[in-house]
Motif scaffolding. Sequence first.
Motif, short mmCIF file in Angstrom:
data_model
loop_
_atom_site.label_atom_id
_atom_site.label_comp_id
_atom_site.label_asym_id
_atom_site.label_seq_id
_atom_site.Cartn_x
_atom_site.Cartn_y
_atom_site.Cartn_z
N LEU A 1 -4.55 3.98 11.07
CA LEU A 1 -4.40 2.53 10.96
C LEU A 1 -4.38 1.91 12.35
N CYS B 1 -8.54 2.54 8.67
CA CYS B 1 -8.26 1.16 8.30
C CYS B 1 -7.94 0.33 9.53
N CYS C 1 -4.24 8.53 6.61
CA CYS C 1 -4.84 7.29 7.10
C CYS C 1 -4.64 7.12 8.60
N GLN D 1 0.81 -1.22 0.00
CA GLN D 1 0.00 0.00 0.00
C GLN D 1 0.84 1.27 0.00
N PRO E 1 -7.40 -6.20 5.23
CA PRO E 1 -7.66 -4.81 5.60
C PRO E 1 -9.17 -4.52 5.57
N HIS E 2 -9.61 -3.73 6.50
CA HIS E 2 -11.01 -3.27 6.56
C HIS E 2 -10.95 -1.75 6.48
N TYR E 3 -11.52 -1.18 5.40
CA TYR E 3 -11.47 0.26 5.19
C TYR E 3 -12.82 0.88 5.54
N LEU F 1 -6.24 -3.22 10.12
CA LEU F 1 -5.49 -4.27 9.45
C LEU F 1 -5.56 -5.50 10.34
N TYR G 1 -4.49 4.65 -1.91
CA TYR G 1 -5.80 4.00 -1.83
C TYR G 1 -6.64 4.47 -3.00
#
Length: 162
Positions: free
Chosen positions: A83, A118, A81, A42, A130-132, A120, A74
Amino acid sequence: SNIGIAVHAAVQYLTEGTLDWDTVAEEAMPYVVGAEMWMKEQGFVSLAQEGQGIHTINGMSYGYMFDHRGTMEYRGRQRQCILDLKTTVATSPTWKLQTAAYALAAPKLPAGERYLRCILQLKADGTFRPHYFEDRQDEMSWQYALYVAIWMINHGVASLEK
């Protein structure tokens, strides 16, 4: 969990460029390798690690501790981001609200720009998922939940005591 603590520490050192791989616990190794793979894929660059504090919004204060704030690629563009790393097998709908709280506490971005949030999810076999989260309503939902929690404490319905 002990694995979660070891993984968080190792990934922090990894993003700071100071990780000694020989010090990573054997059981944590696949999780850390998975995090490294995702970050490389990423183009994630961590600008702040383990940020914590007290944030106040609309007169309501809450504590927070995010894992990483940084930038990443992204959907074809560079994004700011938030995270958070997870070593759990199960997913949780509360992750949306957790990361919304972190985004509200993070430094403000230029007008019109929002943090990509996100989670992870790192797995024992070295893979990751990953969940965005980008839903603007998550921040309002967090504020409503915070308000209800404070109201319950103030009215004796709940307490902070264990």
